[in-house]
Design a protein around this motif. Structure first.
Motif, short mmCIF file in Angstrom:
data_model
loop_
_atom_site.label_atom_id
_atom_site.label_comp_id
_atom_site.label_asym_id
_atom_site.label_seq_id
_atom_site.Cartn_x
_atom_site.Cartn_y
_atom_site.Cartn_z
N SER A 55 0.81 -1.21 0.00
CA SER A 55 0.00 0.00 0.00
C SER A 55 0.85 1.27 0.00
O SER A 55 0.39 2.33 -0.41
CB SER A 55 -0.98 0.01 1.18
N ARG B 23 -6.75 -6.27 -4.01
CA ARG B 23 -6.00 -5.09 -3.54
C ARG B 23 -5.69 -4.14 -4.70
O ARG B 23 -5.70 -2.93 -4.56
CB ARG B 23 -4.68 -5.50 -2.90
N GLN C 117 1.02 2.69 -3.39
CA GLN C 117 -0.25 3.27 -3.82
C GLN C 117 -0.47 4.65 -3.20
O GLN C 117 -0.91 5.59 -3.87
CB GLN C 117 -1.40 2.37 -3.40
N GLU C 118 -0.13 4.76 -1.92
CA GLU C 118 -0.34 6.05 -1.25
C GLU C 118 0.55 7.13 -1.85
O GLU C 118 0.15 8.27 -2.04
CB GLU C 118 -0.11 5.91 0.26
N LYS D 178 -6.78 -0.28 -5.31
CA LYS D 178 -5.79 0.72 -5.67
C LYS D 178 -6.32 1.63 -6.78
O LYS D 178 -6.24 2.86 -6.68
CB LYS D 178 -4.52 0.00 -6.11
#
Lengths: 193, 193
Positions: B56, B118, B59-60, B122
């Motif tokens: 993640s 996931r 993605q952030e 995203k």
């Protein structure tokens, strides 16, 4: 006279959503879902192969309806007219049961990361199904993907407004809401600079 | 002279992706990832709080870059010009390391349902981040959502073409590919009827 009772399939979906919200998707078993619905495990398995299928069955049905509507649109229909036909087909198949499910589905999804992820896959699956149907009709990949995204956004916006428990008065038909949302998005897309 | 070695963070991501592909996301432990990367568990925890964060974090970062680029666009920029600025900002931050990761990420995602879910989240997260930034600039909700979807599609198409291992010759910069894909999608959107 007994009160009207939803059929076994609908009762199983409702029971499952309640349990997913209360205790999470991972922690909920088929036995618990059957018990909450006042049905047997073997009745569950006549309708769904497992807990996962209980959620994906609705998505597959929706993808199929959208694609069918797109493919059944007249040959002369443009990509956006074909998407409108797909939305009409899918929205027309939704009942009061689906409307009542909306807020509970939303609550269950908000409360559980696995359900959020599954819901995200669902959106992507719907867009892929629509884009594929549009390409079968001869749309370019880029046109098909953009038109499909507008369709997914419209279905989601329409469904949320239709099933909003805070709305006053009669809900009417979902198709009214998906048409309105699609018109808004088409107008926004046409004005984008 | 030693061969060039990627830094610890990059080695951890590569090791994790290899293990996810080989044995699945669920079955892979932090200890295994650290061992494969020839690093210690404590080095892993200096970079990531857990296995989930390893995925993640990228993605952030990407969401933040896209939103930053959109918010930093000139006041006079239209929604699509602002999305173009967001794409340039995000694409400009991607290195050869990200390019090499593309096909392996794709293989790991194809092989594992949790990673597919996931990845779907995203895409939705990226669209939401861009739409929010566009609304902060004064775009209507409908315009922001449509422009954001075009941006997500463009980033995905550009990234896939850039990182395609079958492509002949030099890859060049990702920004070339995202601009080209965004131009295609804009043209398709403008021609939709």
């Amino acid at each position: 006279m007994p009160r009207w009772k939803p059929d076994a399939r609908e009762r199983l979906v409702e029971a499952a959503l309640d349990l997913f919200t209360e205790q999470g998707y991972d922690e909920t078993t088929v036995a618990q879902i059957a018990e909450r619905a006042e049905l047997t495990r073997s009745t569950f398995f006549r309708h769904f192969s497992d807990k996962r299928e209980l959620l994906s069955a609705g998505q597959e049905m929706l993808s199929a309806l959208l694609a069918e509507g797109i493919l059944a649109a007249p040959d002369a229909a443009t990509p956006l007219e074909a998407v409108a036909a797909g939305l009409d087909r899918a929205a027309g198949a939704m009942t009061e049961f689906n409307r009542g499910l909306g807020p509970r589905m939303h609550a269950a999804i908000e409360a559980n990361e696995e359900l959020r992820a599954r819901n995200a896959m669902k959106s992507i699956g719907l867009a892929a199904a629509m884009a594929e149907a549009l390409q079968q009709r001869g749309a370019s990949e880029a046109a098909a993907r953009v038109a499909a995204e507008l369709g997914v956004l419209a279905f989601g916006m329409g469904y949320r407004r239709w099933s909003d428990p805070e709305r006053d008065g009669e809900a009417g038909e979902l198709v009214t809401y998906t048409r309105e949302a699609f018109a808004e998005l088409r107008a926004a897309a046409a004005e984008l600079r």
